[in-house]
Write a protein that holds these residues in place. Structure first.
Motif, mmCIF file in Angstrom:
data_model
loop_
_atom_site.group_PDB
_atom_site.id
_atom_site.type_symbol
_atom_site.label_atom_id
_atom_site.label_comp_id
_atom_site.label_asym_id
_atom_site.label_seq_id
_atom_site.Cartn_x
_atom_site.Cartn_y
_atom_site.Cartn_z
ATOM 1 N N MET A 1 46.008 21.093 -52.626
ATOM 2 C CA MET A 1 46.091 22.537 -52.974
ATOM 3 C C MET A 1 46.493 23.653 -52.851
ATOM 4 S SD MET A 1 43.286 24.567 -51.529
ATOM 5 C CE MET A 1 42.642 23.835 -49.798
ATOM 6 N N LYS A 2 46.023 24.537 -54.237
ATOM 7 C CA LYS A 2 46.596 25.455 -55.462
ATOM 8 C C LYS A 2 46.106 26.547 -54.800
ATOM 9 C CE LYS A 2 46.351 23.709 -60.390
ATOM 10 N NZ LYS A 2 45.820 22.009 -60.496
ATOM 11 N N HIS A 3 47.564 27.501 -54.478
ATOM 12 C CA HIS A 3 47.172 28.677 -54.159
ATOM 13 C C HIS A 3 48.228 29.354 -54.692
ATOM 14 C CE1 HIS A 3 46.679 27.599 -50.062
ATOM 15 N NE2 HIS A 3 47.065 26.969 -50.377
ATOM 16 N N VAL A 4 47.405 30.810 -55.276
ATOM 17 C CA VAL A 4 48.627 31.981 -56.266
ATOM 18 C C VAL A 4 48.401 32.656 -55.164
ATOM 19 C CG1 VAL A 4 47.933 33.317 -58.116
ATOM 20 C CG2 VAL A 4 47.155 30.431 -58.697
ATOM 21 N N ILE A 5 49.405 33.781 -55.827
ATOM 22 C CA ILE A 5 49.915 34.510 -55.189
ATOM 23 C C ILE A 5 50.311 36.198 -56.180
ATOM 24 C CG2 ILE A 5 51.068 35.897 -53.398
ATOM 25 C CD1 ILE A 5 51.299 33.133 -51.981
ATOM 26 N N VAL A 6 49.288 36.954 -55.995
ATOM 27 C CA VAL A 6 49.634 38.052 -56.997
ATOM 28 C C VAL A 6 50.351 39.187 -56.612
ATOM 29 C CG1 VAL A 6 49.246 39.740 -58.689
ATOM 30 C CG2 VAL A 6 47.747 37.216 -58.166
ATOM 31 N N GLY A 7 51.529 39.500 -56.398
ATOM 32 C CA GLY A 7 52.573 40.631 -56.543
ATOM 33 C C GLY A 7 53.316 39.936 -54.996
ATOM 34 N N GLY A 8 54.845 39.755 -55.326
ATOM 35 C CA GLY A 8 56.257 40.128 -54.896
ATOM 36 C C GLY A 8 56.703 40.735 -54.207
ATOM 37 N N GLY A 9 55.719 41.642 -53.181
ATOM 38 C CA GLY A 9 56.280 42.372 -52.286
ATOM 39 C C GLY A 9 56.137 41.918 -51.227
ATOM 40 N N PRO A 10 56.596 42.344 -49.779
ATOM 41 C CA PRO A 10 56.325 41.407 -48.400
ATOM 42 C C PRO A 10 55.369 41.021 -47.833
ATOM 43 C CG PRO A 10 56.758 43.953 -48.301
ATOM 44 C CD PRO A 10 56.902 44.110 -49.506
ATOM 45 N N ALA A 11 54.466 41.352 -48.530
ATOM 46 C CA ALA A 11 53.054 40.618 -48.168
ATOM 47 C C ALA A 11 52.976 39.301 -49.112
ATOM 48 C CB ALA A 11 52.049 41.862 -48.998
ATOM 49 N N GLY A 12 53.018 39.707 -50.384
ATOM 50 C CA GLY A 12 53.257 38.600 -51.575
ATOM 51 C C GLY A 12 54.363 37.478 -50.413
ATOM 52 N N VAL A 13 55.642 37.656 -50.501
ATOM 53 C CA VAL A 13 57.113 36.712 -50.397
ATOM 54 C C VAL A 13 56.499 35.959 -48.678
ATOM 55 C CG1 VAL A 13 58.824 36.696 -50.228
ATOM 56 C CG2 VAL A 13 58.337 38.211 -51.648
ATOM 57 N N THR A 14 55.921 36.949 -47.925
ATOM 58 C CA THR A 14 55.562 36.745 -46.547
ATOM 59 C C THR A 14 54.691 35.228 -46.701
ATOM 60 O OG1 THR A 14 56.602 38.586 -45.674
ATOM 61 C CG2 THR A 14 55.214 37.025 -44.039
ATOM 62 N N ALA A 15 53.235 35.660 -47.787
ATOM 63 C CA ALA A 15 52.652 34.513 -47.497
ATOM 64 C C ALA A 15 53.344 33.320 -48.148
ATOM 65 C CB ALA A 15 51.191 35.255 -48.402
ATOM 66 N N ALA A 16 53.796 33.668 -48.948
ATOM 67 C CA ALA A 16 54.105 32.656 -49.933
ATOM 68 C C ALA A 16 55.170 31.660 -48.937
ATOM 69 C CB ALA A 16 55.030 32.718 -51.329
ATOM 70 N N GLU A 17 56.015 32.189 -48.225
ATOM 71 C CA GLU A 17 56.990 31.670 -47.447
ATOM 72 C C GLU A 17 55.839 30.587 -46.095
ATOM 73 O OE1 GLU A 17 60.935 33.416 -48.116
ATOM 74 O OE2 GLU A 17 59.853 33.850 -46.068
ATOM 75 N N THR A 18 55.261 31.665 -45.670
ATOM 76 C CA THR A 18 54.524 30.759 -44.492
ATOM 77 C C THR A 18 53.693 30.222 -45.264
ATOM 78 O OG1 THR A 18 54.286 33.022 -43.750
ATOM 79 C CG2 THR A 18 52.728 31.980 -42.714
ATOM 80 N N LEU A 19 52.773 29.914 -46.647
ATOM 81 C CA LEU A 19 51.551 28.785 -46.609
ATOM 82 C C LEU A 19 53.133 27.657 -47.180
ATOM 83 C CD1 LEU A 19 50.126 29.652 -49.660
ATOM 84 C CD2 LEU A 19 49.286 28.671 -47.701
ATOM 85 N N ARG A 20 54.244 27.692 -47.288
ATOM 86 C CA ARG A 20 55.016 26.183 -47.791
ATOM 87 C C ARG A 20 55.162 25.900 -46.190
ATOM 88 N NH1 ARG A 20 54.628 23.909 -50.404
ATOM 89 N NH2 ARG A 20 54.842 24.533 -52.799
ATOM 90 N N LYS A 21 55.152 26.552 -44.917
ATOM 91 C CA LYS A 21 55.487 25.802 -44.207
ATOM 92 C C LYS A 21 54.695 25.079 -43.370
ATOM 93 C CE LYS A 21 58.621 29.156 -41.484
ATOM 94 N NZ LYS A 21 58.659 31.082 -41.591
ATOM 95 N N VAL A 22 53.416 25.742 -43.636
ATOM 96 C CA VAL A 22 52.155 24.698 -42.650
ATOM 97 C C VAL A 22 51.319 23.575 -44.117
ATOM 98 C CG1 VAL A 22 52.093 26.300 -41.214
ATOM 99 C CG2 VAL A 22 50.632 26.909 -43.759
#
Ligand SMILES: Cc1cc2nc3c(=O)[nH]c(=O)nc-3n(C[C@H](O)[C@H](O)[C@H](O)COP(=O)(O)OP(=O)(O)OC[C@H]3O[C@@H](n4cnc5c(N)ncnc54)[C@H](O)[C@@H]3O)c2cc1C
Length: 409
Positions: A1-22
């Motif tokens: 699965m390819k996830h692309v997150i646009v934005g390096g603020g709290p929303a984007g960073v939390t999303a990237a790290e959460t995705l990596r966990k799951v």
């Protein structure tokens, strides 16, 4: 699965790290639209005040943090989305494919409807780069005109005052401070406190132009010459490229109870998203960091295929204005037919206003109170029925901590 997150603020960073966990093996790309590592806007005032170095604003302090997590971090800007073939185009020329796309692009300062914003010495205070420019000119004794008197403007005021700058705040034609955060009584207390602490607050004034100097010219002809002008008069969501791709945008990008937008495979989170409000159950933009972080977490879980409903964001702001702490939670305006428990000691800058709907606490305006503010939030978020405690709070609104302990025991 390819996830692309646009934005390096709290929303984007939390999303990237959460995705990596799951999703330990997923392909994750995080795109921050500004130079340098992802940083926290909320930390900018501490940097401006001189309390932390620039690195102190970074979310994560190990240089290889994202690489270690297998998150590809790019400094680039998204220019367009092609939703039909699942691709985005970046300003640097790269074209990226996605299976799931998260738009966490935040907001940007709203333009003042007055000429002269490009005059040397005039800045917004939204990005780390803005803060660098301001810090370089923020010498003790220098005169600053701050345009705006909302939540973020007041935070900037506090940081600049801490540096010993002389401040004039142009509060706008409403004549109120923190108008979208707290009621008039609270705003008036804050204004009087700021004036007593050496800040000149001008109300009922509109900025007509900014001229060389820089000089702020008001509609009544007054000219305010300064060393620095900081404009903090609202924000606008960075949602244009989403709208161009057919994503529904109103006040922000409209998301459902799972942070999905109107277009399949595209999610939105944070300041750019118009999501569920905990109190009103309608959709609104809550431009605060706790909402951005929680949006990012829930959006990521849904991108990973878990079906996680968002419970709604609670509006909450805690502000330090030159040492006076104020806060608001939930429906601080109250609701039709609801009661309020109010205590005001204007001479001592103490104010507590609890808003009820039946026997439930739904909102708070508070000034001069620093302890146990989390209990107020807890009472609202738990939606507890206060029963006999409602009358006790009507008699003394400061007994809220006891009420929380009693009703949740
Ligand atoms: C000075 C200041 C003080 C604040 N203090 C508080 C506070 O005390 N409490 C609080 O709750 N909130 C505070 N806030 C608000 C808080 O910072 C925001 O609510 C929060 O940052 C929103 O997070 P976000 O991830 O949605 O967006 P942002 O943090 O704005 O991040 C958006 C990201 O998207 C990137 N981006 C934008 N467009 C593009 C594009 N086209 N392509 C690629 N990337 C793009 C940006 O570069 C950035 O990396 C403050 C804000 C400021 C400016």
């Amino acid at each position: 699965m390819k996830h692309v997150i646009v934005g390096g603020g709290p929303a984007g960073v939390t999303a990237a790290e959460t995705l990596r966990k799951v999703e330990p093996t997923a392909d994750i790309t995080l795109i921050g639209g500004e130079a340098g590592p992802p940083y926290c806007r909320m930390a900018i005032p501490y940097y401006l005040a001189g309390n932390i170095a620039e690195q102190g604003t970074y979310f994560r302090h190990e240089g290889d943090h994202y690489a270690r997590l297998g998150i590809r971090y790019l400094n680039d800007r998204v220019e367009a989305i092609s939703a039909t073939d699942g691709r985005i185009r970046l300003a640097g020329g790269v074209d990226l494919a996605y299976d799931r796309l998260l738009l966490a692009t935040g907001s940007r300062p709203a333009m003042l409807p007055a000429p002269g914003l490009d005059t040397p010495g005039v800045y917004s205070c939204w990005t780390l780069d803005d803060a660098r420019q301001i810090a370089a000119r923020a010498t003790a004794g220098a005169e600053v005109v701050l345009i705006g008197a909302g939540f973020v403007a007041c935070i900037i005021m506090q940081a600049l005052a801490h540096r010993g700058m002389k401040l004039t705040v142009v509060a706008g034609s409403s004549g109120r401070m923190v108008r979208s955060m707290m009621d008039e009584t609270a705003g008036d207390l804050i204004m009087r406190w700021c004036r007593e602490h050496g800040v000149s607050v001008l109300t009922g004034q509109r900025v007509a132009a900014i001229e060389d100097g820089p000089t702020v010219v008001l509609a009544d002809g007054q000219a305010l010459k300064a060393n620095l002008v900081v404009v903090a008069s609202g924000v606008r969501p960075n949602s244009e490229f989403a709208a161009a791709a057919g994503v529904t945008v109103e006040e922000g990008i409209v998301v459902d109870g799972y942070l999905k937008t109107s277009v399949e495979g595209i999610f939105a989170a944070g300041d750019v998203a118009q999501g569920l409000d905990f109190s009103t159950r309608t959709r609104s933009v809550h431009a605060i960091q706790p909402t951005a972080t929680e949006h990012g977490r829930v959006a990521a879980l849904n991108m990973a295929g878990r079906s996680v409903a968002y419970r709604g964001s609670l509006g909450m702001n805690v502000l330090d204005s030159l040492g006076l702490i104020s806060s608001s939670f939930g429906q601080w305006q109250g609701v039709a037919g609801g009661e309020a428990a109010i205590h005001l000691d204007a001479a001592r800058y103490r104010y507590m206003d609890l808003k009820f709907d039946g026997d439930r606490l739904i909102g708070v305006n508070s000034v001069g109170r620093t302890e146990n503010l989390g209990a107020l939030r807890g009472l609202i978020q738990k939606r507890v029925r206060l029963g006999a405690w409602k009358d006790r709070l009507m008699a003394n609104p400061y007994r809220f901590m006891e009420a929380l302990v009693a009703v949740t025991a």
